[in-house]
Motif scaffolding. Structure first.
Motif: not given
Length: 152
Positions: A36-44, A64-69, A98-106
């Motif tokens: 579910d992308k951008y629910y209620r116009d939120h950047g998530a 959260l910014g250019p290199s931070l999620a 970073v894709p690998e970090v995002v996948a691991r932390e999800l």
């Protein structure tokens, strides 16, 4: 017209998510989660599912910014008889974009929200009678969106 953030910029969000979108969608596909992308116009992006103990849950990743999620998770369970919603959430954590970090932390968030015992709520909101009371329990349940059961 947006129903959330009136300054929401879809193009900017799509650009921000472009480098990590394949990792997020691969994670969602592997674990059978609804994106579910951008629910209620939120950047998530929220990855939604039916929680095995009842109710619905999601794990999310946001801008959260250019290199931070950030990543986080929440679970809610509705009780139509008492017109209440019980909520559990994990505090959002900052991570590298970073894709690998995002996948691991999800994965960390998914395992954690699935491990929460029933009844360990952080909040119970009980003021839904005016809304939910307009329908029978069966009618309201038929109107609710359904999501897949996750594959941990």
């Amino acid at each position: 017209m947006p129903n959330g953030n009136h300054e929401f910029d879809l193009g900017a969000q799509e650009e921000w998510f472009a480098s990590i979108a394949p990792a997020i969608t691969a994670f969602a596909d592997t674990h059978r989660l609804f994106v579910d992308k951008y629910y209620r116009d939120h950047g998530a992006w929220e990855l939604r599912f039916n929680h095995p103990r009842g109710g619905q849950a999601d794990v999310s990743v946001g801008n959260l910014g250019p290199s931070l999620a950030y990543v986080g998770a929440q679970w809610y369970l509705d009780d139509y008889d008492s017109f209440s919603r019980s909520l559990y959430w994990r505090d959002q954590r900052d991570i590298a974009k970073v894709p690998e970090v995002v996948a691991r932390e999800l994965g960390v968030e998914l395992r954690a929200i699935l491990a929460v015992p029933l009844g360990q709520w952080r909040s119970v909101v009980s003021d839904y009678q005016d809304i939910w009371g307009q329908h029978t329990k069966a009618e309201f349940e038929r109107m609710a969106r359904t999501y897949p059961m996750p594959m941990p």
